[in-house]
Write a protein that holds these residues in place. Structure first.
Motif, PDB file in Angstrom:
ATOM      1  N   GLU A  46       0.681  -1.340   0.043  1.00 31.63           N
ATOM      2  CA  GLU A  46      -0.001  -0.040  -0.146  1.00 31.63           C
ATOM      3  C   GLU A  46       0.917   1.167   0.027  1.00 31.63           C
ATOM      4  O   GLU A  46       0.588   2.346  -0.630  1.00 31.63           O
ATOM      5  CB  GLU A  46      -0.912  -0.186   1.312  1.00 31.63           C
ATOM      6  N   SER A  47       1.947   1.442   0.896  1.00 31.16           N
ATOM      7  CA  SER A  47       2.765   2.389   0.659  1.00 31.16           C
ATOM      8  C   SER A  47       3.421   2.483  -0.558  1.00 31.16           C
ATOM      9  O   SER A  47       3.567   3.643  -1.069  1.00 31.16           O
ATOM     10  CB  SER A  47       3.932   2.096   1.795  1.00 31.16           C
ATOM     11  N   ALA A  48       3.719   1.425  -1.176  1.00 29.97           N
ATOM     12  CA  ALA A  48       4.450   1.430  -2.502  1.00 29.97           C
ATOM     13  C   ALA A  48       3.496   2.256  -3.626  1.00 29.97           C
ATOM     14  O   ALA A  48       3.884   3.034  -4.283  1.00 29.97           O
ATOM     15  CB  ALA A  48       4.948   0.217  -2.960  1.00 29.97           C
ATOM     16  N   ILE A  49       2.175   1.759  -3.622  1.00 32.92           N
ATOM     17  CA  ILE A  49       1.093   2.182  -4.372  1.00 32.92           C
ATOM     18  C   ILE A  49       0.806   3.607  -4.287  1.00 32.92           C
ATOM     19  O   ILE A  49       0.826   4.282  -5.397  1.00 32.92           O
ATOM     20  CB  ILE A  49      -0.225   1.161  -4.365  1.00 32.92           C
ATOM     21  N   ALA A  50       0.955   4.062  -2.965  1.00 35.06           N
ATOM     22  CA  ALA A  50       0.658   5.384  -2.708  1.00 35.06           C
ATOM     23  C   ALA A  50       1.717   6.275  -3.407  1.00 35.06           C
ATOM     24  O   ALA A  50       1.628   7.375  -3.839  1.00 35.06           O
ATOM     25  CB  ALA A  50       0.452   5.688  -1.194  1.00 35.06           C
ATOM     26  N   LEU A  51       2.946   5.676  -3.239  1.00 33.34           N
ATOM     27  CA  LEU A  51       4.167   6.409  -3.501  1.00 33.34           C
ATOM     28  C   LEU A  51       4.205   6.818  -5.187  1.00 33.34           C
ATOM     29  O   LEU A  51       4.382   7.722  -5.713  1.00 33.34           O
ATOM     30  CB  LEU A  51       5.411   6.136  -3.308  1.00 33.34           C
ATOM     31  N   PHE A  52       4.057   5.339  -5.590  1.00 29.67           N
ATOM     32  CA  PHE A  52       4.192   5.468  -7.242  1.00 29.67           C
ATOM     33  C   PHE A  52       2.989   5.620  -7.959  1.00 29.67           C
ATOM     34  O   PHE A  52       3.338   5.739  -9.269  1.00 29.67           O
ATOM     35  CB  PHE A  52       4.979   4.051  -7.785  1.00 29.67           C
ATOM     36  N   GLY A  53       1.997   5.778  -7.435  1.00 27.21           N
ATOM     37  CA  GLY A  53       0.568   5.756  -8.120  1.00 27.21           C
ATOM     38  C   GLY A  53      -0.380   6.965  -7.268  1.00 27.21           C
ATOM     39  O   GLY A  53      -0.219   7.906  -7.778  1.00 27.21           O
ATOM     40  N   ASP A  54      -1.091   6.149  -6.522  1.00 25.36           N
ATOM     41  CA  ASP A  54      -2.179   7.102  -6.092  1.00 25.36           C
ATOM     42  C   ASP A  54      -2.485   6.563  -4.414  1.00 25.36           C
ATOM     43  O   ASP A  54      -2.614   5.404  -4.452  1.00 25.36           O
ATOM     44  CB  ASP A  54      -3.523   7.259  -7.053  1.00 25.36           C
ATOM     45  N   ARG A  55      -2.612   7.377  -3.619  1.00 26.06           N
ATOM     46  CA  ARG A  55      -2.787   6.967  -2.221  1.00 26.06           C
ATOM     47  C   ARG A  55      -4.168   6.096  -2.164  1.00 26.06           C
ATOM     48  O   ARG A  55      -4.234   5.485  -1.236  1.00 26.06           O
ATOM     49  CB  ARG A  55      -2.869   8.152  -1.300  1.00 26.06           C
TER      50      ARG A  55
END
Length: 337
Positions: free
Chosen positions: A61-70
């Protein structure tokens, strides 16, 4: 393939379905590794499976928030089995129909025993509903919980597949003047999903063996074979061949049904090829070599001079359009063969 680092990033394999993870991945390494399996291949593979032996969800979830959308987790991740099976609400609070509701509507509106659906609107509604069922079954198949909860018998499923395939072959319907109707614009047939669940020739031959062992008296087996063949886009084109083999099996000892089938197919193939060669006056050796390559490659290649080299010599006074017309007729026969 068991790897530590090398194949976690930097390669593209759309057929890769499942990634098994026993490593504390994080940030861009996690995104790149998980992305190995999420390539869309076709209507069957619309997502990938990740099996984790570490607690990676917070890191994911942290990676998705950083590279995509929270808020992208709900887009990246599939829902739970219960949500797909029983239904749920989407992010806007709107109800989303579950698999069991689709099956209930299918069986209520279009009983499998009726075998035919009357009226263009009814046919279109069936095509769209059954397509949705196929897509949902495909999605649910990645959940272990789905086994035994299909909600529909194998025979009824074959009946529905048969109806679906009949409509696909005869769609769009034609009006009284033979013109296509305008009701077909948004009709899409899930051909790949049908092929994914269709029966194969081994299953048919097993039934033929049972039929032979019953001294060719168990007519219920013949009904099962017919339903299975009609439900399969691949086997439908071989229906007459299969029916002829079943008649021929009466004279067999039944000890090697697969061998008998292969011999029967080879014999019929040779007969049909000889008919084509004689009717079109083709050069036998060139034609056989061409078709052997075609079967290996899975297609009839029309570019180049291969077709011309098989054809008989033509008088110099013959018009080019006549030769092209004959060539196209040969190509059509070879494609059908």
């Amino acid at each position: 393939l068991i790897v530590v680092n090398m194949f976690l990033t930097g390669f593209d394999a759309t057929t890769l379905n499942t990634l098994w993870v026993d490593k504390n991945l994080k940030m861009h390494g996690l995104i790149q590794a998980f992305s190995r399996t999420n390539r869309i291949l076709n209507s069957i593979k619309t997502y990938g499976n990740i099996v984790c032996f570490r607690r990676l969800q917070p890191r994911m979830e942290s990676a998705i928030a950083l590279f995509g959308d929270r808020d992208a987790s709900s887009i990246v991740l599939v829902r739970t089995f219960k949500e797909y099976y029983y239904g749920c609400r989407d992010d806007d609070g709107k109800p989303v129909r579950g698999y069991i509701d689709m099956i209930a509507e299918l069986q209520e509106k279009y009983p499998a025993s009726e075998h035919q659906i009357i009226g263009e609107k009814n046919q279109k509604n069936f095509i769209m509903l059954f397509g949705a069922v196929l897509r949902m079954r495909n999605l649910l198949s990645c959940f272990d919980e789905f086994v035994g909860k299909e909600g529909i018998s194998e025979r009824d499923m074959q009946d529905y597949l048969s109806i679906y395939e009949d409509l696909r072959q005869n769609w769009p319907p034609k009006g009284p003047e033979g013109e296509k109707t305008d009701i077909t614009d948004d009709v899409v047939f899930e051909v790949e999903l049908v092929k994914q669940i269709e029966v194969n020739i081994d299953y048919i031959l097993m039934l033929v063996k049972q039929y032979h062992d019953s001294n060719c008296e168990d007519k219920e087996i013949l009904v099962t074979i017919q339903k299975a063949v009609d439900s399969s886009p691949t086997l439908r084109s071989k229906k007459k061949l299969i029916e002829a083999f079943i008649e021929d099996v009466n004279d067999s000892d039944g000890n090697d049904i697969i061998g008998d089938w292969n011999d029967f197919v080879f014999e019929k193939r040779e007969e049909e090829l000889e008919d084509i060669i004689k009717a079109e006056k083709l050069k036998p050796e060139a034609t056989r070599n061409f078709l052997e390559n075609a079967f290996q490659q899975g297609e009839i290649k029309t570019a180049g001079t291969d077709i011309d080299s098989m054809m008989p010599p033509v008088s110099r006074f013959t018009k080019n359009n006549k030769r092209e017309e004959k060539k196209m007729g040969i190509i059509d026969r070879l494609k059908a063969f």
